[in-house]
Design an enzyme around this catalytic site. Sequence first.
Site, mmCIF file in Angstrom:
data_model
loop_
_atom_site.group_PDB
_atom_site.id
_atom_site.type_symbol
_atom_site.label_atom_id
_atom_site.label_comp_id
_atom_site.label_asym_id
_atom_site.label_seq_id
_atom_site.Cartn_x
_atom_site.Cartn_y
_atom_site.Cartn_z
ATOM 1 N N ARG A 27 0.817 -1.224 0.000
ATOM 2 C CA ARG A 27 0.000 0.000 0.000
ATOM 3 C C ARG A 27 0.847 1.268 0.000
ATOM 4 O O ARG A 27 0.457 2.268 0.589
ATOM 5 C CB ARG A 27 -0.948 0.040 1.210
ATOM 6 C CG ARG A 27 -2.088 -0.945 1.154
ATOM 7 C CD ARG A 27 -3.252 -0.393 0.327
ATOM 8 N NE ARG A 27 -4.267 -1.417 0.138
ATOM 9 C CZ ARG A 27 -5.368 -1.523 0.880
ATOM 10 N NH1 ARG A 27 -5.619 -0.649 1.818
ATOM 11 N NH2 ARG A 27 -6.226 -2.483 0.644
ATOM 12 N N ARG A 31 -3.497 6.603 1.090
ATOM 13 C CA ARG A 31 -4.012 7.832 1.715
ATOM 14 C C ARG A 31 -3.062 8.527 2.663
ATOM 15 O O ARG A 31 -3.294 9.669 3.031
ATOM 16 C CB ARG A 31 -5.321 7.509 2.457
ATOM 17 C CG ARG A 31 -6.476 7.286 1.501
ATOM 18 C CD ARG A 31 -7.627 6.587 2.192
ATOM 19 N NE ARG A 31 -7.238 5.227 2.528
ATOM 20 C CZ ARG A 31 -8.037 4.331 3.075
ATOM 21 N NH1 ARG A 31 -9.261 4.653 3.392
ATOM 22 N NH2 ARG A 31 -7.596 3.126 3.343
ATOM 23 N N ARG A 40 -6.623 11.287 -6.025
ATOM 24 C CA ARG A 40 -7.878 10.575 -5.805
ATOM 25 C C ARG A 40 -9.052 11.548 -5.859
ATOM 26 O O ARG A 40 -10.108 11.223 -6.415
ATOM 27 C CB ARG A 40 -7.827 9.880 -4.455
ATOM 28 C CG ARG A 40 -8.995 8.977 -4.142
ATOM 29 C CD ARG A 40 -8.759 8.388 -2.767
ATOM 30 N NE ARG A 40 -9.830 7.540 -2.312
ATOM 31 C CZ ARG A 40 -10.984 7.976 -1.829
ATOM 32 N NH1 ARG A 40 -11.227 9.281 -1.779
ATOM 33 N NH2 ARG A 40 -11.893 7.130 -1.413
ATOM 34 N N ASP A 77 -6.986 -2.873 -7.522
ATOM 35 C CA ASP A 77 -7.516 -3.516 -6.319
ATOM 36 C C ASP A 77 -7.858 -4.967 -6.632
ATOM 37 O O ASP A 77 -8.220 -5.294 -7.765
ATOM 38 C CB ASP A 77 -8.764 -2.792 -5.805
ATOM 39 C CG ASP A 77 -9.042 -3.168 -4.352
ATOM 40 O OD1 ASP A 77 -8.443 -2.552 -3.457
ATOM 41 O OD2 ASP A 77 -9.827 -4.114 -4.128
ATOM 42 N N TYR A 154 -14.927 -12.153 -0.188
ATOM 43 C CA TYR A 154 -15.631 -10.891 -0.485
ATOM 44 C C TYR A 154 -16.836 -11.126 -1.393
ATOM 45 O O TYR A 154 -17.876 -10.492 -1.234
ATOM 46 C CB TYR A 154 -14.670 -9.887 -1.134
ATOM 47 C CG TYR A 154 -13.671 -9.300 -0.157
ATOM 48 C CD1 TYR A 154 -14.019 -8.219 0.663
ATOM 49 C CD2 TYR A 154 -12.389 -9.825 -0.022
ATOM 50 C CE1 TYR A 154 -13.113 -7.679 1.564
ATOM 51 C CE2 TYR A 154 -11.475 -9.293 0.874
ATOM 52 C CZ TYR A 154 -11.842 -8.224 1.675
ATOM 53 O OH TYR A 154 -10.950 -7.701 2.569
HETATM 54 O O1 CP3 Z 1 -0.008 0.331 -3.167
HETATM 55 C C1 CP3 Z 1 -0.446 -0.814 -3.315
HETATM 56 O O2 CP3 Z 1 -0.258 -1.728 -2.500
HETATM 57 C C2 CP3 Z 1 -1.174 -1.151 -4.611
HETATM 58 C C3 CP3 Z 1 -2.596 -1.049 -4.624
HETATM 59 C C4 CP3 Z 1 -3.473 -1.962 -3.792
HETATM 60 C C5 CP3 Z 1 -4.701 -1.519 -3.234
HETATM 61 N N1 CP3 Z 1 -5.355 -2.580 -2.713
HETATM 62 C C6 CP3 Z 1 -5.185 -0.133 -3.286
HETATM 63 C C7 CP3 Z 1 -6.244 0.297 -2.349
HETATM 64 C C8 CP3 Z 1 -3.366 -3.322 -3.495
HETATM 65 C C9 CP3 Z 1 -2.222 -4.273 -3.788
HETATM 66 C C10 CP3 Z 1 -4.570 -3.698 -2.827
HETATM 67 C C11 CP3 Z 1 -4.870 -5.080 -2.395
HETATM 68 C C12 CP3 Z 1 -6.088 -5.349 -1.630
HETATM 69 N N2 CP3 Z 1 -7.312 -4.775 -1.763
HETATM 70 C C13 CP3 Z 1 -6.192 -6.378 -0.666
HETATM 71 C C14 CP3 Z 1 -5.088 -7.353 -0.295
HETATM 72 C C15 CP3 Z 1 -4.080 -6.751 0.621
HETATM 73 C C16 CP3 Z 1 -4.582 -6.473 2.018
HETATM 74 O O3 CP3 Z 1 -4.656 -5.279 2.359
HETATM 75 O O4 CP3 Z 1 -4.870 -7.435 2.764
HETATM 76 C C17 CP3 Z 1 -7.494 -6.364 -0.168
HETATM 77 C C18 CP3 Z 1 -8.061 -7.273 0.902
HETATM 78 C C19 CP3 Z 1 -8.206 -5.360 -0.887
HETATM 79 C C20 CP3 Z 1 -9.649 -4.990 -0.763
HETATM 80 C C21 CP3 Z 1 -9.815 -3.613 -0.283
HETATM 81 N N3 CP3 Z 1 -9.522 -2.478 -1.020
HETATM 82 C C22 CP3 Z 1 -10.303 -3.196 0.973
HETATM 83 C C23 CP3 Z 1 -10.727 -4.131 2.088
HETATM 84 C C24 CP3 Z 1 -10.283 -1.803 0.973
HETATM 85 C C25 CP3 Z 1 -10.834 -0.891 2.047
HETATM 86 C C26 CP3 Z 1 -9.906 -0.733 3.184
HETATM 87 C C27 CP3 Z 1 -9.152 0.546 3.052
HETATM 88 O O5 CP3 Z 1 -7.924 0.528 3.273
HETATM 89 O O6 CP3 Z 1 -9.811 1.555 2.774
HETATM 90 C C28 CP3 Z 1 -9.749 -1.374 -0.264
HETATM 91 C C29 CP3 Z 1 -9.530 0.021 -0.696
HETATM 92 C C30 CP3 Z 1 -8.178 0.385 -1.202
HETATM 93 N N4 CP3 Z 1 -7.400 -0.378 -2.036
HETATM 94 C C31 CP3 Z 1 -7.501 1.613 -0.964
HETATM 95 C C32 CP3 Z 1 -6.291 1.570 -1.687
HETATM 96 C C33 CP3 Z 1 -5.249 2.641 -1.793
HETATM 97 C C34 CP3 Z 1 -8.054 2.781 -0.154
HETATM 98 C C35 CP3 Z 1 -9.110 3.419 -1.009
HETATM 99 C C36 CP3 Z 1 -9.197 4.901 -0.896
HETATM 100 O O7 CP3 Z 1 -8.362 5.607 -1.470
HETATM 101 O O8 CP3 Z 1 -10.158 5.317 -0.258
#
Ligand code: CP3
Length: 345
Positions: A27, A31, A40, A77, A154
């Site tokens: 990540r 944010r 964003r 994602d 999910y």
């Molecule tokens: O920088 C990176 O790592 C690359 C991008 C990336 C994102 N999600 C962007 C993201 C990657 C590799 C993921 C993987 C992901 N997404 C996983 C597996 C890794 C882990 O964290 O266990 C999972 C379970 C998801 C599903 C997901 N996406 C959830 C549960 C959420 C909400 C939780 C949160 O942090 O808000 C997301 C949203 C998400 N994916 C964000 C980002 C940057 C935040 C969204 C935003 O900008 O509001």
Amino acid sequence: MRETSQKTLLRALAGEALSPPPVWLMRQAGRYLPEYRATRARAGDFLSLCYNPDLATEVTLQPIRRYGFDAAILFADILLVPQALGADLWFVTGEGPRLSTITGDEGVAALKPAGEIHETLAPVYQTVRNVASALPRETTLIGFAGAPWTVATYMIAGRGTPDQGPAHKLKAENPGAFEALMARITEATIEYLAAQIEAGAEVVKLFDSWAGSLEGEDFRRYCQQPIATIIEALKARYPDVPVIAFPRGAGAAYAGFARATGADCVALDQSVSPEWAAANVQVNGCVQGMLDPRHMVTGGDALVSEARAIVRALRGGPHVFNLGHGITPDADPENVHRLLDAIRG
Ligand code: CP3
């Protein structure tokens, strides 16, 4: 041509012990970075950002410019695959993802065939092409997907769940539907990662974020086996593309995971110690992870001493420095500089 020999991440994944180890953070685009929040906001919402190749390229590159990480990870994602298979997907600000739910045979039957995901995902492949041509030549591009079990949790529950209860319930009560869903996700994931590699991803990573709720034979059947199937299919077509697997929460089952799946690198969460990882996981290849992401919020001497302890414990073999899970929105961007100084300094 980008020169592979200069790329520290590829060297570590091929089995070389490097000092300092290559470093990137899960990540790393997110944010906690003001420039991410600005982009964003321009995109409007998270999914529009994922499907806008120009803006997704921009946020993928932001942490590379700011910190000079050894690898960039595609900005996308894991839940785009369910969407490409026909699930409804939306994100509720401050809460997380929501999807239409799969409760039985009809839900699985209504999904698109795996071969039909590419139209929806074409903008992601364009992002990969853009990033591949924009990266500094020493920086490696990582593509990724969710592992089938985590994606299935999910798709079944329609959201993140503390114990993956709905997925365990479907597995127990309608194993036919559950296994058909797992097979469809597995097939789609092979298609998706192959397309990312064709577009320029040099490494791919499988995130099994909820592997920790699978016990014993279930862990072998629904975490290890689908990951092994995906890796086997990818290696048949792209034998030189390394794969990182992250069975988060696997505990003792991290030992032997690389051999059981064919993964070139196993990513570890913060529940295991670097000494244990050196003795039990690094013996079979590269390891990555383990620093508690909370250190990126709290900083201080503990951040430096914990980071150095990980580097020290793993310096006898191939190691990629990373956190045990994603960096959180409340992390201090300055702490990432402190971390890099501690590792590289
Ligand atoms: O920088 C990176 O790592 C690359 C991008 C990336 C994102 N999600 C962007 C993201 C990657 C590799 C993921 C993987 C992901 N997404 C996983 C597996 C890794 C882990 O964290 O266990 C999972 C379970 C998801 C599903 C997901 N996406 C959830 C549960 C959420 C909400 C939780 C949160 O942090 O808000 C997301 C949203 C998400 N994916 C964000 C980002 C940057 C935040 C969204 C935003 O900008 O509001």
